[in-house]
Design a protein around this motif. Structure first.
Motif, PDB file in Angstrom:
ATOM      1  N   PRO A  28      74.998  18.932  15.435  1.00 21.61           N
ATOM      2  CA  PRO A  28      75.504  18.780  14.063  1.00 21.61           C
ATOM      3  C   PRO A  28      76.369  17.526  13.932  1.00 21.61           C
ATOM      4  O   PRO A  28      76.959  17.051  14.904  1.00 21.61           O
ATOM      5  N   LYS A 100      75.545  30.811  13.160  1.00 22.20           N
ATOM      6  CA  LYS A 100      76.581  30.793  12.150  1.00 22.20           C
ATOM      7  C   LYS A 100      76.405  32.021  11.256  1.00 22.20           C
ATOM      8  O   LYS A 100      75.348  32.664  11.270  1.00 22.20           O
ATOM      9  N   VAL A 125      71.706  29.579  10.294  1.00 19.82           N
ATOM     10  CA  VAL A 125      71.690  28.399  11.154  1.00 19.82           C
ATOM     11  C   VAL A 125      72.026  28.848  12.575  1.00 19.82           C
ATOM     12  O   VAL A 125      72.969  29.618  12.778  1.00 19.82           O
ATOM     13  N   LYS A 127      71.531  27.962  17.153  1.00 16.75           N
ATOM     14  CA  LYS A 127      71.144  27.052  18.229  1.00 16.75           C
ATOM     15  C   LYS A 127      70.704  27.878  19.428  1.00 16.75           C
ATOM     16  O   LYS A 127      71.157  29.011  19.636  1.00 16.75           O
ATOM     17  N   ALA A 194      71.022  21.884   5.449  1.00 15.61           N
ATOM     18  CA  ALA A 194      71.565  20.960   6.446  1.00 15.61           C
ATOM     19  C   ALA A 194      72.790  20.233   5.906  1.00 15.61           C
ATOM     20  O   ALA A 194      73.788  20.048   6.609  1.00 15.61           O
ATOM     21  N   GLU A 197      75.671  22.833   5.941  1.00 17.11           N
ATOM     22  CA  GLU A 197      76.064  23.473   7.195  1.00 17.11           C
ATOM     23  C   GLU A 197      76.395  22.506   8.327  1.00 17.11           C
ATOM     24  O   GLU A 197      77.265  22.793   9.151  1.00 17.11           O
ATOM     25  N   THR A 198      75.686  21.411   8.438  1.00 21.57           N
ATOM     26  CA  THR A 198      75.847  20.550   9.617  1.00 21.57           C
ATOM     27  C   THR A 198      76.175  19.108   9.274  1.00 21.57           C
ATOM     28  O   THR A 198      76.141  18.244  10.150  1.00 21.57           O
ATOM     29  N   SER A 201      72.679  16.725   9.475  1.00 21.62           N
ATOM     30  CA  SER A 201      71.843  16.545  10.672  1.00 21.62           C
ATOM     31  C   SER A 201      70.620  17.455  10.590  1.00 21.62           C
ATOM     32  O   SER A 201      70.652  18.521   9.977  1.00 21.62           O
ATOM     33  N   LEU A 203      67.830  20.124  10.980  1.00 19.51           N
ATOM     34  CA  LEU A 203      67.696  21.500  11.453  1.00 19.51           C
ATOM     35  C   LEU A 203      66.212  21.815  11.519  1.00 19.51           C
ATOM     36  O   LEU A 203      65.498  21.690  10.521  1.00 19.51           O
ATOM     37  N   TRP A 226      69.157  22.913  17.601  1.00 14.23           N
ATOM     38  CA  TRP A 226      69.618  23.616  16.408  1.00 14.23           C
ATOM     39  C   TRP A 226      68.458  23.861  15.452  1.00 14.23           C
ATOM     40  O   TRP A 226      67.603  22.999  15.255  1.00 14.23           O
TER      41      TRP A 226
END
Length: 311
Positions: A28, A100, A125, A127, A194, A197-198, A201, A203, A226
């Protein structure tokens, strides 16, 4: 220990291949405070590395004239005897799963008519991390030179990456009819998720993430990948539900049906396979009129937060 191999100029990968390699690890763009991610470690079990002694029915029922007694060797060395008591052994690998909080977002989803329809999308989300060191049955000789097998966790293996072929199912527990929802690939939602949340980046969805090998994470480098999983049209009456995650391990078990086997049949027609699956339980004490992501809690009253099951 890693080894770098220099390729000759004519063997250098083309731009497309290089892009795919570089796209594997997608951390992220922002850091999360402690407690945002919930991590479920892989639960290795010695029982997953073998199948209990069972008949090899394909041989016993597919080859004629197996019932005979040898004159010059032990009866236990006949094909019938060996096929009557078979133990299947295998290496077992597993991935660590972190996620998450389950959330919602409203986006316009393209319809067959060509128009956009606003829908409330549920998403998660997550990983996956490969820590290596799978379980293996290792042959060991005892003091009488007899071979027995011990289950050991092998450091440094697998040296080669493993691949994650995910399957996410959201299953309601309290609606009038139990409903199961497979995840949906929703490109229209992926970019907005994306960004939220990140920090924008990339996803990977459940198809994209299966295209990449996941290298072993080391102390020096985090090779986690992720992804995001999305669902649409979830029943707003849902208060208690579970999410099943397949593909985090190659552990499985199988059992043959009791009826007579036709050796010409595909084994899948009489053999039942179950895959080791992560089950996450959730509770949403809200109503159907104003669905709110802040009402979703990980865990449910009277239930464990998560468990590993076979299904």
């Amino acid at each position: 220990m890693s080894h770098a191999i220099a390729a000759a100029p004519e063997e250098a990968p083309d731009a497309a291949d290089q892009t795919i390699r570089l796209a594997q690890v997608n951390p992220p763009n922002r850091k999360f405070v402690e407690g945002v991610l919930t991590t479920i470690p892989m639960k290795f079990s010695a029982e997953d590395t073998y199948t209990t002694p069972a008949e090899y029915r394909d041989i016993l029922e597919g080859i004629p004239n197996l019932d005979w007694k040898p004159n010059f060797m032990a009866e236990t060395r006949t094909l019938k005897s060996m096929a009557s008591d078979v133990i299947y052994r295998r290496d077992i690998w597993g991935l660590e799963f972190s996620f998450k909080p389950l959330r919602m977002i409203e986006v316009g989803i393209p319809q067959p008519s060509g128009k956009l329809q606003k829908k409330l999308i549920w998403y998660m989300v997550y990983k996956v991390t490969n820590h290596g060191e799978p379980l293996r049955h290792v042959p060991v000789k005892d003091q009488f030179d007899n071979v027995k097998y011990e289950v050991q966790q092998i450091e440094g293996l697998p040296s080669a990456p493993v691949r994650f072929f995910p399957r996410f199912v959201l299953s309601t527990q309290d609606t009038k009819e139990k409903k199961e929802y497979l995840d949906r690939i929703l490109p229209a939602a992926a970019e907005k998720i994306a960004e939220r949340e990140t920090g924008g980046s990339k996803l990977y969805n459940t198809v994209e993430i299966s295209r990449f090998d996941i290298p072993v994470t080391t102390e020096d480098k985090d090779n986690s990948i992720w992804g995001v999983v999305t669902w649409e049209d979830i029943d707003p009456e849902t208060d208690f539900f579970s999410i099943y995650v397949d593909g985090l391990t190659n552990a499985f078990r199988w059992k043959d049906k009791d009826e007579q086997v036709d050796p010409t049949d595909n084994p899948l027609s009489y053999r039942q396979y179950e895959q080791k699956t992560l089950k996450l339980n959730f509770w949403r004490p809200g109503d159907r009129l104003d669905e709110n992501e802040e009402e979703i809690r990980f865990g449910a009253p009277g239930e464990v937060d998560y468990e590993w099951i076979f299904r």
